[in-house]
Motif scaffolding. Sequence first.
Motif, short mmCIF file in Angstrom:
data_model
loop_
_atom_site.label_atom_id
_atom_site.label_comp_id
_atom_site.label_asym_id
_atom_site.label_seq_id
_atom_site.Cartn_x
_atom_site.Cartn_y
_atom_site.Cartn_z
N PHE A 68 51.37 7.09 -22.34
CA PHE A 68 50.10 6.91 -23.07
C PHE A 68 49.36 8.23 -23.12
N GLU A 69 49.20 8.77 -24.33
CA GLU A 69 48.52 10.05 -24.53
C GLU A 69 47.45 9.85 -25.61
N PRO A 70 46.24 9.46 -25.22
CA PRO A 70 45.22 9.10 -26.21
C PRO A 70 44.45 10.27 -26.82
N ASP A 71 44.72 11.49 -26.37
CA ASP A 71 43.90 12.62 -26.82
C ASP A 71 43.97 12.82 -28.34
N GLY A 72 45.10 12.50 -28.95
CA GLY A 72 45.24 12.76 -30.38
C GLY A 72 44.87 11.59 -31.27
N MET A 73 44.24 10.56 -30.74
CA MET A 73 43.89 9.39 -31.54
C MET A 73 42.40 9.12 -31.46
N PRO A 74 41.84 8.41 -32.45
CA PRO A 74 40.42 8.05 -32.37
C PRO A 74 40.14 7.27 -31.10
N TRP A 75 38.93 7.43 -30.59
CA TRP A 75 38.61 6.83 -29.28
C TRP A 75 38.80 5.32 -29.26
N GLU A 76 38.43 4.64 -30.36
CA GLU A 76 38.57 3.19 -30.36
C GLU A 76 40.04 2.76 -30.39
N GLU A 77 40.89 3.58 -31.06
CA GLU A 77 42.33 3.29 -31.05
C GLU A 77 42.91 3.52 -29.66
N GLY A 78 42.39 4.53 -28.97
CA GLY A 78 42.84 4.77 -27.60
C GLY A 78 42.50 3.60 -26.69
N LEU A 79 41.29 3.06 -26.82
CA LEU A 79 40.91 1.90 -26.02
C LEU A 79 41.75 0.69 -26.37
N ARG A 80 42.02 0.50 -27.67
CA ARG A 80 42.83 -0.65 -28.08
C ARG A 80 44.23 -0.56 -27.47
N GLU A 81 44.85 0.62 -27.58
CA GLU A 81 46.20 0.76 -27.03
C GLU A 81 46.19 0.60 -25.52
N MET A 82 45.18 1.15 -24.87
CA MET A 82 45.07 1.02 -23.43
C MET A 82 45.00 -0.45 -23.03
N ALA A 83 44.17 -1.21 -23.73
CA ALA A 83 44.01 -2.63 -23.44
C ALA A 83 45.31 -3.39 -23.65
N LEU A 84 45.99 -3.13 -24.76
CA LEU A 84 47.24 -3.83 -25.05
C LEU A 84 48.31 -3.50 -24.01
N ARG A 85 48.33 -2.25 -23.56
CA ARG A 85 49.30 -1.85 -22.55
C ARG A 85 49.03 -2.56 -21.21
N VAL A 86 47.78 -2.57 -20.78
CA VAL A 86 47.44 -3.22 -19.51
C VAL A 86 47.75 -4.71 -19.58
N HIS A 87 47.31 -5.36 -20.64
CA HIS A 87 47.54 -6.79 -20.79
C HIS A 87 49.04 -7.09 -20.82
N GLY A 88 49.80 -6.29 -21.55
CA GLY A 88 51.25 -6.51 -21.64
C GLY A 88 51.95 -6.36 -20.31
N CYS A 89 51.54 -5.37 -19.51
CA CYS A 89 52.19 -5.16 -18.21
C CYS A 89 51.85 -6.27 -17.23
N TYR A 90 50.63 -6.77 -17.27
CA TYR A 90 50.30 -7.88 -16.38
C TYR A 90 51.03 -9.15 -16.79
N ARG A 91 51.24 -9.35 -18.08
CA ARG A 91 52.04 -10.51 -18.52
C ARG A 91 53.49 -10.35 -18.09
N LYS A 92 53.96 -9.11 -18.00
CA LYS A 92 55.33 -8.86 -17.55
C LYS A 92 55.50 -9.21 -16.08
N HIS A 93 54.43 -9.10 -15.31
CA HIS A 93 54.46 -9.41 -13.87
C HIS A 93 53.39 -10.47 -13.59
N PRO A 94 53.53 -11.67 -14.12
CA PRO A 94 52.43 -12.64 -14.05
C PRO A 94 52.04 -13.05 -12.65
N ARG A 95 53.00 -13.19 -11.74
CA ARG A 95 52.65 -13.65 -10.41
C ARG A 95 51.89 -12.60 -9.62
N VAL A 96 52.24 -11.34 -9.82
CA VAL A 96 51.47 -10.27 -9.18
C VAL A 96 50.10 -10.16 -9.83
#
Length: 234
Positions: free
Chosen positions: A85-113
């Motif tokens: 994840f390298e958000p420096d080259g994207m608009p700030w709101e796109e960086g937040l969106r990608e960050m959120a989707l990444r976090v949510h996706g990883c927690y769904r990958k490890h639901p019990r943790v």
Amino acid sequence: MTEGRIPAERRRRKPTRSGVVLSEEVIVDCALRLVGQHGPDALSVRRLGAALGCDPSALYRYFHNTDDLLLALADRIIGEAQAGFEPDGMPWEEGLREMALRVHGCYRKHPRVAAMAAYRVTRRLNEFRAVDTGIGLLRRAGFDDASAVRYYAAFIDTVLGHAALDAAHLALPVERRVADDRAWVGEYAELSPRTHPHLAAARGQLPLMGGSSFEVALELLLAALVAAASGEGV
């Protein structure tokens, strides 16, 4: 050395009975696998020792207790979410969106943790980096420091709250998960318009309640942040 971490000289370098050389990474890998397969009860030094082929006491050379290990698992998931994840080259709101989707996706990958640890503060390197990145994106949007911190807290709490909800749903036994999802086309669809007029009127749309509301909530929050950044207020 990060406060609370185990000194390097106390760590084991000899192979265990199963030929594994213990390290924090190896222990975290094993713990993620066991919790994913068996749930929270698997996070015990006895079960980890058996899986790794070592005396359970050896694990205390790397982690003070199972809570310390749980924080390491949570930080591992945060690290997975940030990989590449390298958000420096994207608009700030796109960086937040990608960050959120990444976090949510990883927690769904490890639901019990996720169900055990989404609300914890890890105090570790991956979390430090994630918080720095998120606050940095909001400062780039033009918010002052106090607003950037306050809005980041609202942003990440929204993301982690939905991640924990969705992870807990995924961690349910299949039959319970199916029963919950079917309720929107079962019991709810059968309610009388006399007693529940609004549910009856929206009956055809109620299956939407069975899915995750994460992306809708995320877009609402991002829209509010964009409005605030443009001076329109939250």
